[in-house]
Design an enzyme around this catalytic site. Sequence first.
Site, PDB file in Angstrom:
ATOM      1  N   TYR A  49       8.784   9.573  -8.661  1.00 47.91           N
ATOM      2  CA  TYR A  49       8.617   8.924  -7.388  1.00 47.91           C
ATOM      3  C   TYR A  49       9.900   7.551  -6.943  1.00 47.91           C
ATOM      4  O   TYR A  49      10.384   7.644  -6.007  1.00 47.91           O
ATOM      5  CB  TYR A  49       7.285   8.156  -7.235  1.00 47.91           C
ATOM      6  CG  TYR A  49       7.301   7.310  -6.090  1.00 47.91           C
ATOM      7  CD1 TYR A  49       6.726   7.873  -4.843  1.00 47.91           C
ATOM      8  CD2 TYR A  49       7.063   6.022  -5.888  1.00 47.91           C
ATOM      9  CE1 TYR A  49       6.574   7.201  -3.576  1.00 47.91           C
ATOM     10  CE2 TYR A  49       7.089   5.190  -4.835  1.00 47.91           C
ATOM     11  CZ  TYR A  49       6.525   5.857  -3.566  1.00 47.91           C
ATOM     12  OH  TYR A  49       6.550   5.182  -2.325  1.00 47.91           O
TER      13      TYR A  49
ATOM     14  N   SER B  51      11.091   2.275  -0.970  1.00 45.42           N
ATOM     15  CA  SER B  51      10.049   1.614  -1.494  1.00 45.42           C
ATOM     16  C   SER B  51      10.778   0.604  -2.478  1.00 45.42           C
ATOM     17  O   SER B  51      11.856   0.412  -2.645  1.00 45.42           O
ATOM     18  CB  SER B  51       9.182   2.247  -2.555  1.00 45.42           C
ATOM     19  OG  SER B  51       8.502   1.770  -3.620  1.00 45.42           O
TER      20      SER B  51
END
Length: 305
Positions: free
Chosen positions: A210, A197
Amino acid sequence: MSAPSIPEVFKKGWKPPFQEQSGAPGKQHGALEPQPVDDVTADGKPYKASGKLEGKTALITGADSGIGRAVAILFALEGADVTIVYKPEEENDAAATEKYILEKTKGARKVVRAPFDLRKEENCQKLVEKHLKTFGRLDTLVLNHGTQQEIGDVSSIPTEQWNDVFNTNIHSFFYIVKAALPHIPTFNNSTIVFCASVNPSVGHPGLVDYTATKGAIVGFARALSNQIVGEKGIRVNVVAPGPIWTPLIPATMSKDSIQKFGVTTPIGRAGQPVEIATNFVFLASADSSYISGQVLHPNGGVIIA
């Protein structure tokens, strides 16, 4: 002949409508509108395959929806047989993905559905065994699955959530790689591709857990590449997307956040799964034969130092 029109979702300023889903990630089939774009490129043309993965087999996690679904579709169009891995409760999305692939390839490609809870090491081992039993070989391993739940205060993150995010997003990567690596052909353009990400590079304040796992994925990939690329000729790379319209988003995003979703990128819109999946095709194909231990950043123009 006139040029195809550019779909609205690829135009600057496009943002998805707010819609609530329970759980994370959310569902795509019959639930997400507009549907994410899997195999039409930003010029409005259908994705044009050229046999880049002909004769290969690929195991793709999180392949029922979002980025993973687009990766599975493009891999199949490029000639690969695929195992699509998903959470057992997402059977409808997985079935829709399988059906779509078979239709698009006119049945020329084989698709295997594999519902597993990847937080358990024994399930990761069973997954690899299922793929090998079906196809006899594993040429490309794509680990794309993940979970997130936005909480803006680190002291409010339940310990159970922290552990679940790590078990899902990084521990399972280790389990699957450990089980799969002995079976991946050496010096035969075999590849491992992880999905990370943009968040570790920018430090998302609402996704501390996350973000931490996605940073761990990048570190894992770089170390693994240095360990095996010379010894085994198996290349390891990462794709680190920016804001993408997938089922992972509406399940966790507030109404205020969704109004800004993607439009703050330099390109000025959220991305579509197809725009990420083409990176996976590149990294799984011979086109990237001199690339390993690297991170591609399809993130709408966010500069990564």
